[in-house]
Design a protein around this motif. Structure first.
Motif, PDB file in Angstrom:
ATOM      1  N   VAL A  51      -2.960   1.618  -0.481  1.00 48.48           N
ATOM      2  CA  VAL A  51      -1.572   2.079  -0.351  1.00 48.48           C
ATOM      3  C   VAL A  51      -0.801   1.145   0.577  1.00 48.48           C
ATOM      4  N   LEU A  52      -1.433   0.759   1.680  1.00 46.70           N
ATOM      5  CA  LEU A  52      -0.781  -0.183   2.601  1.00 46.70           C
ATOM      6  C   LEU A  52      -0.517  -1.520   1.907  1.00 46.70           C
ATOM      7  N   LEU A  53      -1.457  -1.963   1.073  1.00 49.32           N
ATOM      8  CA  LEU A  53      -1.270  -3.193   0.315  1.00 49.32           C
ATOM      9  C   LEU A  53      -0.085  -3.055  -0.641  1.00 49.32           C
ATOM     10  N   ALA A  54      -0.030  -1.951  -1.377  1.00 46.66           N
ATOM     11  CA  ALA A  54       1.078  -1.727  -2.306  1.00 46.66           C
ATOM     12  C   ALA A  54       2.412  -1.743  -1.566  1.00 46.66           C
ATOM     13  N   ALA A  55       2.453  -1.108  -0.397  1.00 42.61           N
ATOM     14  CA  ALA A  55       3.690  -1.092   0.396  1.00 42.61           C
ATOM     15  C   ALA A  55       4.061  -2.505   0.839  1.00 42.61           C
ATOM     16  N   SER A  56       3.074  -3.275   1.256  1.00 48.11           N
ATOM     17  CA  SER A  56       3.364  -4.627   1.742  1.00 48.11           C
ATOM     18  C   SER A  56       3.780  -5.564   0.611  1.00 48.11           C
ATOM     19  N   GLN A  57       3.370  -5.268  -0.617  1.00 43.89           N
ATOM     20  CA  GLN A  57       3.706  -6.123  -1.751  1.00 43.89           C
ATOM     21  C   GLN A  57       5.018  -5.741  -2.426  1.00 43.89           C
ATOM     22  N   CYS A  58       5.624  -4.654  -2.016  1.00 41.88           N
ATOM     23  CA  CYS A  58       6.902  -4.251  -2.619  1.00 41.88           C
ATOM     24  C   CYS A  58       7.949  -5.314  -2.280  1.00 41.88           C
ATOM     25  N   PRO A  59       8.540  -5.944  -3.285  1.00 38.48           N
ATOM     26  CA  PRO A  59       9.476  -7.036  -3.012  1.00 38.48           C
ATOM     27  C   PRO A  59      10.760  -6.611  -2.301  1.00 38.48           C
ATOM     28  N   VAL A  60      11.064  -5.320  -2.318  1.00 39.31           N
ATOM     29  CA  VAL A  60      12.283  -4.855  -1.649  1.00 39.31           C
ATOM     30  C   VAL A  60      11.986  -3.890  -0.504  1.00 39.31           C
ATOM     31  N   ALA A  61      10.715  -3.777  -0.119  1.00 40.72           N
ATOM     32  CA  ALA A  61      10.282  -2.905   0.993  1.00 40.72           C
ATOM     33  C   ALA A  61      10.768  -1.469   0.823  1.00 40.72           C
ATOM     34  N   ALA A  62      10.610  -0.940  -0.387  1.00 39.78           N
ATOM     35  CA  ALA A  62      11.061   0.423  -0.680  1.00 39.78           C
ATOM     36  C   ALA A  62       9.996   1.479  -0.413  1.00 39.78           C
ATOM     37  N   ILE A  63       8.774   1.069  -0.085  1.00 41.56           N
ATOM     38  CA  ILE A  63       7.682   2.027   0.119  1.00 41.56           C
ATOM     39  C   ILE A  63       7.427   2.201   1.603  1.00 41.56           C
ATOM     40  N   ARG A  64       7.427   3.452   2.031  1.00 45.32           N
ATOM     41  CA  ARG A  64       7.102   3.774   3.417  1.00 45.32           C
ATOM     42  C   ARG A  64       5.888   4.688   3.414  1.00 45.32           C
ATOM     43  N   VAL A  65       4.864   4.314   4.154  1.00 43.92           N
ATOM     44  CA  VAL A  65       3.659   5.118   4.245  1.00 43.92           C
ATOM     45  C   VAL A  65       3.825   6.082   5.408  1.00 43.92           C
ATOM     46  N   ILE A  66       3.674   7.352   5.124  1.00 43.53           N
ATOM     47  CA  ILE A  66       3.776   8.397   6.140  1.00 43.53           C
ATOM     48  C   ILE A  66       2.367   8.855   6.445  1.00 43.53           C
ATOM     49  N   GLU A  67       1.900   8.541   7.634  1.00 46.51           N
ATOM     50  CA  GLU A  67       0.530   8.879   7.998  1.00 46.51           C
ATOM     51  C   GLU A  67       0.493  10.130   8.850  1.00 46.51           C
ATOM     52  N   SER A  68      -0.460  10.977   8.529  1.00 46.37           N
ATOM     53  CA  SER A  68      -0.721  12.149   9.362  1.00 46.37           C
ATOM     54  C   SER A  68      -2.189  12.479   9.241  1.00 46.37           C
ATOM     55  N   ASP A  69      -2.771  12.891  10.330  1.00 43.68           N
ATOM     56  CA  ASP A  69      -4.182  13.245  10.326  1.00 43.68           C
ATOM     57  C   ASP A  69      -4.294  14.691   9.889  1.00 43.68           C
ATOM     58  N   THR A  70      -4.757  14.904   8.653  1.00 45.84           N
ATOM     59  CA  THR A  70      -4.860  16.265   8.122  1.00 45.84           C
ATOM     60  C   THR A  70      -6.193  16.899   8.460  1.00 45.84           C
ATOM     61  N   GLY A  71      -7.109  16.119   9.042  1.00 41.60           N
ATOM     62  CA  GLY A  71      -8.391  16.679   9.458  1.00 41.60           C
ATOM     63  C   GLY A  71      -9.408  16.835   8.349  1.00 41.60           C
ATOM     64  N   ASP A  72      -9.060  16.442   7.123  1.00 42.50           N
ATOM     65  CA  ASP A  72     -10.027  16.588   6.036  1.00 42.50           C
ATOM     66  C   ASP A  72     -10.356  15.257   5.370  1.00 42.50           C
ATOM     67  N   GLY A  73     -10.167  14.176   6.105  1.00 46.25           N
ATOM     68  CA  GLY A  73     -10.495  12.872   5.551  1.00 46.25           C
ATOM     69  C   GLY A  73      -9.435  12.292   4.650  1.00 46.25           C
ATOM     70  N   GLU A  74      -8.310  12.944   4.535  1.00 43.92           N
ATOM     71  CA  GLU A  74      -7.217  12.432   3.720  1.00 43.92           C
ATOM     72  C   GLU A  74      -6.003  12.241   4.597  1.00 43.92           C
TER      73      GLU A  74
END
Length: 99
Positions: free
Chosen positions: A45-68
């Protein structure tokens, strides 16, 4: 999250991670199609965000406690997607940036 106002409709994110991103049929704007991303796909997902030519992807991270990690809102139901597509046809380019 994909900023739908910025999305350049190149589909690079879909090519990088097709199970996580998709393009809307009417206009090619990218959407996130999962509610959470398994930890094993986090780097992709981080790779996909970094490869977006217009930087339209923002990764929202949160620790859900279940490995996701939460990355976006869940995909809309088919009926909701249809209503959204109809609205987009009435107001092209008037995306609110939500998935």
């Amino acid at each position: 999250m994909v900023d739908q106002d910025l999305c350049g409709t190149t589909g690079q994110c879909v090519l990088t991670l097709p199970g996580t991103f998709r393009q809307r049929k009417p206009d090619g704007v990218a959407e996130v199609c999962v509610a959470t991303v398994p930890q094993a796909l986090h780097a992709a997902v981080l790779l996909a965000a970094s490869q977006c030519p217009v930087a339209a992807i923002r990764v929202i991270e949160s620790d859900t406690g279940d490995g996701e990690r939460a990355s976006a809102d869940p995909a809309p139901s088919p009926a909701e997607a249809e209503r959204h597509a109809a609205k987009d046809q009435r107001n092209p380019g008037g995306h609110d940036g939500t998935v």
